[in-house]
Design an enzyme around this catalytic site. Structure first.
Site, PDB file in Angstrom:
ATOM      1  N   HIS A 113     -13.179  79.370   8.310  1.00  0.00           N
ATOM      2  CA  HIS A 113     -11.724  79.383   8.108  1.00  0.00           C
ATOM      3  C   HIS A 113     -11.144  80.783   8.363  1.00  0.00           C
ATOM      4  CE1 HIS A 113      -8.342  77.057   5.859  1.00  0.00           C
ATOM      5  NE2 HIS A 113      -7.813  77.912   6.717  1.00  0.00           N
ATOM      6  N   ARG A 169      -6.908  71.786  10.106  1.00  0.00           N
ATOM      7  CA  ARG A 169      -7.374  71.417   8.776  1.00  0.00           C
ATOM      8  C   ARG A 169      -8.566  70.487   8.871  1.00  0.00           C
ATOM      9  NH1 ARG A 169      -5.586  75.048   7.006  1.00  0.00           N
ATOM     10  NH2 ARG A 169      -4.242  75.428   5.234  1.00  0.00           N
ATOM     11  N   GLU A 175     -14.463  73.028   1.616  1.00  0.00           N
ATOM     12  CA  GLU A 175     -14.654  74.473   1.820  1.00  0.00           C
ATOM     13  C   GLU A 175     -14.956  75.115   0.478  1.00  0.00           C
ATOM     14  OE1 GLU A 175     -11.405  76.196   4.024  1.00  0.00           O
ATOM     15  OE2 GLU A 175     -11.652  74.812   5.685  1.00  0.00           O
TER      16      GLU A 175
HETATM   17  P1  NAD Z   1       3.768  73.148  12.101  1.00  0.00           P
HETATM   18  O1  NAD Z   1       4.315  72.411  10.942  1.00  0.00           O
HETATM   19  O2  NAD Z   1       4.613  74.177  12.776  1.00  0.00           O
HETATM   20  O3  NAD Z   1       3.292  72.111  13.220  1.00  0.00           O
HETATM   21  C1  NAD Z   1       2.602  70.938  12.934  1.00  0.00           C
HETATM   22  C2  NAD Z   1       2.986  69.923  13.996  1.00  0.00           C
HETATM   23  O4  NAD Z   1       2.198  68.738  13.787  1.00  0.00           O
HETATM   24  C3  NAD Z   1       4.465  69.514  13.936  1.00  0.00           C
HETATM   25  O5  NAD Z   1       5.088  69.704  15.190  1.00  0.00           O
HETATM   26  C4  NAD Z   1       4.418  68.044  13.555  1.00  0.00           C
HETATM   27  O6  NAD Z   1       5.445  67.303  14.176  1.00  0.00           O
HETATM   28  C5  NAD Z   1       3.050  67.648  14.096  1.00  0.00           C
HETATM   29  N1  NAD Z   1       2.531  66.428  13.503  1.00  0.00           N
HETATM   30  C6  NAD Z   1       2.658  65.976  12.224  1.00  0.00           C
HETATM   31  N2  NAD Z   1       2.036  64.783  12.094  1.00  0.00           N
HETATM   32  C7  NAD Z   1       1.510  64.489  13.298  1.00  0.00           C
HETATM   33  C8  NAD Z   1       0.743  63.399  13.791  1.00  0.00           C
HETATM   34  N3  NAD Z   1       0.424  62.361  13.014  1.00  0.00           N
HETATM   35  N4  NAD Z   1       0.358  63.432  15.082  1.00  0.00           N
HETATM   36  C9  NAD Z   1       0.681  64.461  15.892  1.00  0.00           C
HETATM   37  N5  NAD Z   1       1.418  65.512  15.488  1.00  0.00           N
HETATM   38  C10 NAD Z   1       1.817  65.526  14.204  1.00  0.00           C
HETATM   39  O7  NAD Z   1       2.408  73.780  11.588  1.00  0.00           O
HETATM   40  P2  NAD Z   1       1.642  74.992  12.261  1.00  0.00           P
HETATM   41  O8  NAD Z   1       2.156  76.250  11.702  1.00  0.00           O
HETATM   42  O9  NAD Z   1       1.633  74.823  13.718  1.00  0.00           O
HETATM   43  O10 NAD Z   1       0.171  74.784  11.667  1.00  0.00           O
HETATM   44  C11 NAD Z   1      -0.639  73.777  12.211  1.00  0.00           C
HETATM   45  C12 NAD Z   1      -1.884  73.594  11.363  1.00  0.00           C
HETATM   46  O11 NAD Z   1      -2.686  74.751  11.438  1.00  0.00           O
HETATM   47  C13 NAD Z   1      -1.646  73.343   9.881  1.00  0.00           C
HETATM   48  O12 NAD Z   1      -2.594  72.392   9.429  1.00  0.00           O
HETATM   49  C14 NAD Z   1      -1.958  74.684   9.249  1.00  0.00           C
HETATM   50  O13 NAD Z   1      -2.314  74.583   7.910  1.00  0.00           O
HETATM   51  C15 NAD Z   1      -3.111  75.118  10.128  1.00  0.00           C
HETATM   52  N6  NAD Z   1      -3.385  76.547  10.131  1.00  0.00           N
HETATM   53  C16 NAD Z   1      -4.693  76.917  10.026  1.00  0.00           C
HETATM   54  C17 NAD Z   1      -4.996  78.264  10.084  1.00  0.00           C
HETATM   55  C18 NAD Z   1      -6.432  78.701   9.963  1.00  0.00           C
HETATM   56  O14 NAD Z   1      -6.672  79.716   9.329  1.00  0.00           O
HETATM   57  N7  NAD Z   1      -7.369  78.014  10.559  1.00  0.00           N
HETATM   58  C19 NAD Z   1      -3.990  79.222  10.228  1.00  0.00           C
HETATM   59  C20 NAD Z   1      -2.677  78.793  10.364  1.00  0.00           C
HETATM   60  C21 NAD Z   1      -2.381  77.440  10.330  1.00  0.00           C
HETATM   61  C1  MLT Z   2      -2.941  78.469   6.668  1.00  0.00           C
HETATM   62  O1  MLT Z   2      -2.684  77.275   6.466  1.00  0.00           O
HETATM   63  O2  MLT Z   2      -2.066  79.339   6.728  1.00  0.00           O
HETATM   64  C2  MLT Z   2      -4.345  78.848   6.900  1.00  0.00           C
HETATM   65  O3  MLT Z   2      -5.245  77.913   6.497  1.00  0.00           O
HETATM   66  C3  MLT Z   2      -4.688  80.241   6.620  1.00  0.00           C
HETATM   67  C4  MLT Z   2      -5.227  80.605   5.278  1.00  0.00           C
HETATM   68  O4  MLT Z   2      -4.581  80.374   4.281  1.00  0.00           O
HETATM   69  O5  MLT Z   2      -6.291  81.198   5.225  1.00  0.00           O
END
Ligand code: NAD
Ligand code: MLT
Length: 309
Positions: free
Chosen positions: A277, A229, A258
């Site tokens: 993204h 994020r 964004e």
């Molecule tokens: P998740 O909830 O499975 O994992 C997040 C992890 O971060 C957890 O293990 C949590 O304990 C840890 N965490 C929380 N606060 C923390 C801190 N202060 N320091 C260190 N660790 C901490 O989430 P996920 O499914 O692994 O997703 C991770 C991130 O990726 C999210 O922000 C999600 O929105 C993003 N994401 C982005 C895309 C994209 O299109 N770029 C796609 C999928 C997910």
């Molecule tokens: C997500 O949090 O799942 C990602 O940002 C993906 C998206 O919604 O495009």
């Protein structure tokens, strides 16, 4: 029942809603009063990251039972306001994990080997072979901040490519980290030891600005990858560290604002690789999150339990 969909989702998800007999209204450019008007009689609302579900939106949505987030991050939804309005918020926590992890690995390679920079120059007719001496991932240390679903998947993939994995996540156990071949360490050692740092936390008040100037100093001449994020990484500090040659490079998929404004400092430097993204943008991931979200909306609308609320 009416389900309003304000960000594009895969047709498979829209079909799941229609097959359940719902009226599906799509409005991908809705903003301001037009959004408030469209949501006023909606029973369900489905968004991705493009729609901010604010208190104002929830105030206007008198009939709303559920907001489905076709993806993982719910930072664009005012969760407290939803609770106050009795509106369920459900996300799709599994469906795009592999896509996000693969994109992270791709971005890591891309920055290590300057692939986009070399690509552009060759397309412009320049054979700049001698300008690009890359960094091998094999034998380097990957620091993972946030060892959740995506972080673990990235760690496993890059471990198999010969990287040593250190991770910082205050909410998981050492045993869980060890199971995937990662050494769980405190925050500062994670940054200091990393040659490549990849961020995988949600955006919360706790993680906003987590990687700022001091943290980038600890990373030293490493590379930063952020496919989690925008807002977790301080963009001005990052741009400055790449500009002054401290950081070797960065690969960024997500931004504090964004779409990314054209005057963003992140666009000024060749050693900051950017994608708009795209982490979850694969056909499979989009079908997964769309159908899973639609199923949850359907469940909520008939009063059944909602799995990922
Ligand atoms: P998740 O909830 O499975 O994992 C997040 C992890 O971060 C957890 O293990 C949590 O304990 C840890 N965490 C929380 N606060 C923390 C801190 N202060 N320091 C260190 N660790 C901490 O989430 P996920 O499914 O692994 O997703 C991770 C991130 O990726 C999210 O922000 C999600 O929105 C993003 N994401 C982005 C895309 C994209 O299109 N770029 C796609 C999928 C997910
Ligand atoms: C997500 O949090 O799942 C990602 O940002 C993906 C998206 O919604 O495009």
């Amino acid at each position: 029942m009416k389900v309003l969909v304000t960000d594009p989702i895969a047709d498979a998800g829209l079909d799941v809603l229609r097959d359940a007999g719902h009226e599906v209204e799509t409005g991908y450019e809705l903003e301001g009063d037009a959004l408030l008007e469209a949501v006023s009689d909606a029973n369900g609302l489905i968004v991705r990251s493009g729609t901010d579900v604010t208190e104002e939106v929830l105030d206007a949505a008198d009939e709303l039972a559920i907001v489905g987030r076709a993806g993982i991050g719910v930072d664009n939804i005012d969760i407290d306001a939803a609770k106050d309005h009795g509106v369920i918020v459900a996300n799709a926590p599994e469906g795009n994990v592999r896509a996000a992890a693969e994109h992270t690995v791709a971005m890591t390679f891309a920055t290590a080997r300057s692939i986009p920079q070399a690509h552009i120059r060759l397309k412009n007719g320049e054979w700049a072979k001698s300008d690009y001496l890359g960094t091998e991932l094999n034998g380097k240390t990957l620091g993972v901040v946030g060892l959740g679903r995506v972080g673990q998947e990235v760690a496993k993939k890059l471990d198999s490519l010969g990287m040593d994995i250190v991770a910082y996540d205050p909410y998981i156990s050492e045993e869980r980290a060890e199971r995937i071949g990662a050494e769980l360490v405190e925050f500062e050692p994670c940054l200091e030891r990393a040659d490549f740092l990849t961020v995988h936390t949600p955006l919360t008040p706790e993680t906003e600005g987590l990687i700022s100037e001091d943290e980038l100093d600890l990373l030293g001449d490493g590379y930063l990858v952020n496919c989690a994020r925008g807002g977790v990484v301080d963009e001005d500090a990052l741009a400055a560290k790449v500009e002054d040659g401290t950081l070797a490079g960065a690969a960024i998929d997500v931004f504090a604002e964004e779409p990314l404004p054209a005057d963003s400092p992140l666009l000024e430097h060749d050693d900051i690789i950017v994608t708009p993204h795209l982490g979850a943008s694969t056909e499979a991931a989009q079908e997964n999150v769309a159908t899973s979200t639609a199923n949850q909306v359907n469940a909520a609308l008939v009063g059944e339990p909602v799995a990922n609320a």
